[in-house]
Design a protein around this motif. Sequence first.
Motif, PDB file in Angstrom:
ATOM      1  N   ALA A  32       0.832  -1.206   0.000  1.00  0.00           N
ATOM      2  CA  ALA A  32       0.000   0.000   0.000  1.00  0.00           C
ATOM      3  C   ALA A  32       0.869   1.259   0.000  1.00  0.00           C
ATOM      4  O   ALA A  32       0.501   2.284  -0.577  1.00  0.00           O
ATOM      5  CB  ALA A  32      -0.924  -0.001   1.213  1.00  0.00           C
ATOM      6  N   ASN A  33       2.010   1.174   0.643  1.00  0.00           N
ATOM      7  CA  ASN A  33       2.918   2.315   0.782  1.00  0.00           C
ATOM      8  C   ASN A  33       3.716   2.589  -0.487  1.00  0.00           C
ATOM      9  O   ASN A  33       3.946   3.746  -0.842  1.00  0.00           O
ATOM     10  CB  ASN A  33       3.902   2.040   1.930  1.00  0.00           C
ATOM     11  N   GLN A  34       4.154   1.514  -1.184  1.00  0.00           N
ATOM     12  CA  GLN A  34       5.086   1.688  -2.299  1.00  0.00           C
ATOM     13  C   GLN A  34       4.617   1.118  -3.628  1.00  0.00           C
ATOM     14  O   GLN A  34       5.232   1.405  -4.656  1.00  0.00           O
ATOM     15  CB  GLN A  34       6.434   1.019  -1.945  1.00  0.00           C
ATOM     16  N   ILE A  39       9.018  -4.451  -4.247  1.00  0.00           N
ATOM     17  CA  ILE A  39       9.744  -5.697  -4.544  1.00  0.00           C
ATOM     18  C   ILE A  39      11.252  -5.474  -4.436  1.00  0.00           C
ATOM     19  O   ILE A  39      11.971  -6.219  -3.768  1.00  0.00           O
ATOM     20  CB  ILE A  39       9.360  -6.220  -5.954  1.00  0.00           C
ATOM     21  N   VAL A  40      11.750  -4.416  -5.079  1.00  0.00           N
ATOM     22  CA  VAL A  40      13.176  -4.090  -4.980  1.00  0.00           C
ATOM     23  C   VAL A  40      13.532  -3.640  -3.571  1.00  0.00           C
ATOM     24  O   VAL A  40      14.595  -3.979  -3.038  1.00  0.00           O
ATOM     25  CB  VAL A  40      13.554  -3.001  -6.010  1.00  0.00           C
ATOM     26  N   SER A  41      12.618  -2.901  -2.941  1.00  0.00           N
ATOM     27  CA  SER A  41      12.868  -2.441  -1.569  1.00  0.00           C
ATOM     28  C   SER A  41      13.065  -3.610  -0.613  1.00  0.00           C
ATOM     29  O   SER A  41      13.935  -3.563   0.269  1.00  0.00           O
ATOM     30  CB  SER A  41      11.692  -1.578  -1.091  1.00  0.00           C
ATOM     31  N   ALA A 241      16.103 -15.315   6.618  1.00  0.00           N
ATOM     32  CA  ALA A 241      16.116 -14.226   5.636  1.00  0.00           C
ATOM     33  C   ALA A 241      15.557 -14.686   4.299  1.00  0.00           C
ATOM     34  O   ALA A 241      14.807 -13.945   3.636  1.00  0.00           O
ATOM     35  CB  ALA A 241      17.545 -13.702   5.458  1.00  0.00           C
ATOM     36  N   ILE A 242      15.885 -15.914   3.893  1.00  0.00           N
ATOM     37  CA  ILE A 242      15.368 -16.458   2.632  1.00  0.00           C
ATOM     38  C   ILE A 242      13.848 -16.622   2.713  1.00  0.00           C
ATOM     39  O   ILE A 242      13.108 -16.269   1.783  1.00  0.00           O
ATOM     40  CB  ILE A 242      16.046 -17.804   2.304  1.00  0.00           C
ATOM     41  N   MET A 243      13.360 -17.132   3.855  1.00  0.00           N
ATOM     42  CA  MET A 243      11.915 -17.316   4.040  1.00  0.00           C
ATOM     43  C   MET A 243      11.183 -15.977   4.014  1.00  0.00           C
ATOM     44  O   MET A 243      10.124 -15.838   3.378  1.00  0.00           O
ATOM     45  CB  MET A 243      11.648 -18.054   5.349  1.00  0.00           C
ATOM     46  N   VAL A 244      11.747 -14.981   4.710  1.00  0.00           N
ATOM     47  CA  VAL A 244      11.142 -13.649   4.713  1.00  0.00           C
ATOM     48  C   VAL A 244      11.156 -13.065   3.305  1.00  0.00           C
ATOM     49  O   VAL A 244      10.167 -12.483   2.846  1.00  0.00           O
ATOM     50  CB  VAL A 244      11.880 -12.711   5.701  1.00  0.00           C
ATOM     51  N   ALA A 245      12.284 -13.232   2.605  1.00  0.00           N
ATOM     52  CA  ALA A 245      12.402 -12.693   1.253  1.00  0.00           C
ATOM     53  C   ALA A 245      11.373 -13.328   0.316  1.00  0.00           C
ATOM     54  O   ALA A 245      10.697 -12.624  -0.453  1.00  0.00           O
ATOM     55  CB  ALA A 245      13.819 -12.927   0.712  1.00  0.00           C
ATOM     56  N   ILE A 246      11.241 -14.654   0.371  1.00  0.00           N
ATOM     57  CA  ILE A 246      10.273 -15.353  -0.488  1.00  0.00           C
ATOM     58  C   ILE A 246       8.853 -14.888  -0.179  1.00  0.00           C
ATOM     59  O   ILE A 246       8.062 -14.579  -1.078  1.00  0.00           O
ATOM     60  CB  ILE A 246      10.403 -16.875  -0.319  1.00  0.00           C
ATOM     61  N   SER A 247       8.522 -14.821   1.123  1.00  0.00           N
ATOM     62  CA  SER A 247       7.183 -14.391   1.529  1.00  0.00           C
ATOM     63  C   SER A 247       6.917 -12.949   1.097  1.00  0.00           C
ATOM     64  O   SER A 247       5.835 -12.629   0.587  1.00  0.00           O
ATOM     65  CB  SER A 247       7.029 -14.520   3.053  1.00  0.00           C
ATOM     66  N   ALA A 248       7.914 -12.070   1.310  1.00  0.00           N
ATOM     67  CA  ALA A 248       7.740 -10.657   0.964  1.00  0.00           C
ATOM     68  C   ALA A 248       7.607 -10.460  -0.542  1.00  0.00           C
ATOM     69  O   ALA A 248       6.721  -9.738  -1.013  1.00  0.00           O
ATOM     70  CB  ALA A 248       8.915  -9.845   1.505  1.00  0.00           C
ATOM     71  N   LEU A 249       8.470 -11.129  -1.303  1.00  0.00           N
ATOM     72  CA  LEU A 249       8.476 -10.944  -2.753  1.00  0.00           C
ATOM     73  C   LEU A 249       7.246 -11.570  -3.409  1.00  0.00           C
ATOM     74  O   LEU A 249       6.551 -10.914  -4.197  1.00  0.00           O
ATOM     75  CB  LEU A 249       9.757 -11.537  -3.350  1.00  0.00           C
TER      76      LEU A 249
END
Length: 475
Positions: A32-34, A39-41, A241-249
């Motif tokens: 909502a913010n970006q 995705i890059v952030s 970090a990988i799990m967070v990255a996958i979930s976030a992306l």
Amino acid sequence: MDDQAKKIRWYNLALMAFVSVWGFGNVVNNFANQGLTVIVSWVLIIALYFVPYALMVGELGSTFKDSNGGVSSWIRETMGPTLAYFAGWTYWVVHVPYLAQKPQSVLIGIGWIFNQNGNLVNDMKPLTAQMIALAIFLGFLWIASRGVTSLKKIGTVAGISVFVMSMLYIVLMVTAPAIRGITPATTDITFKTIMPEFNFAYFTTLSMLVFAVGGCEKISPYVNSMNKPSKEFPKGMIVLAIMVAISALLGSVAMGMMFDANNIPKDLMMNGQYYAFQTLGEYYGVGNFFLVIYALSNVLAQVSALVFSIDAPLKILLGDADKNFIPDGLTKVNKHGAHINGYLMTAVLVGILIIVPALGIGDMNSLFKWLLKLNSVVMPLRYLWVFLAFVMVKKASDKFHSDYKFLKNDKLALGVGVWCFIFTAFACIMGMFPTGIETFTKEWWFQITLNVGTPFVLVGLGLILPQIAKGNKQA
């Protein structure tokens, strides 16, 4: 063999940390913010901030393995009792805006359970909604003061349910075009559309990202319970970090598929999680089934978080109180073991923060977004103490020993600690500037005054208690 079986392995640590650090709201709020540029952030914030932050926490936990594992104890060992008190005070007081928003979230969730839409809160005048939120808060404050623990247990189950459904949303949404023939709302997902413009407006959104990935110091006590911590802790953090990255992306891509990134609903922060599950139910032909299950689970999880966040930070502040800094009156407990005067102090501060903003912010959506933004400014202040403790450990590396080291080169590690401290402070300062409203209007000035004033007032209040404690000792 029994001792080895009891040791926490890297995969246990990664899963525990993932559940405690991550949530679906992080995906929704930052999208909502970006928009798609988030995705890059996410890639940048995880690689340049989250990974070193988590590994620093591991080294601090290992260095001070005989302490209670809290940030204040790390500061006490490195910088003395006075700053340790302020670290403990900061850890407690940053929860005040958090506690002020939880009743809002409960009220919003209740509206979705019964109406299956966001109109209950959207249509309310801010002062009316905030009065109800205050009543909800005071009700659960009373429940917490009675030592009721069943809500925490219910909340654990509800929290796991919310987490599982969040993962389910990502899987079902990403595969919806193939399974259900859904046409994505955003079709232009290219390098150009996901690359942020690194301008002033962008930097005002960083605090929300820092807020999303912070808090992993909660896992520091587990470092010394690990099998081969020097090898397995960093492995667990990298997997986290990988799990967070996958979930976030994937979560951000899923949001982009469901919502037009070029025309994001204005109330996506407030109602986005519910819109997501309502729309997902429509895609898969189950009506509001996903929505109701998620709303019920989320309300129970929010209630549990409210009760826990009233009680736990207060116990950290007052449970092992230094009489030179904490007045005796605040350490008084009732028959249920609750610090009753501490609860009263909490009620006053949270009550003010619930009611005062409603007098100058025009609608509930703006009020919700403002309070969420305030949380992203105030909550990361406690992370500053983590990085400060790490910097002091590196400056006196001959004095402190750790079985696990984030980096073998102490000077390089010191530099990374300074970077994380400066970046956190920068994100908090930039987060103080209001977004989504016209600049220099009356409401803009009202919001920025609250954004700048609230952190200073909350942290500054910590100067008063030592003076009262000093007066009590002289009396």
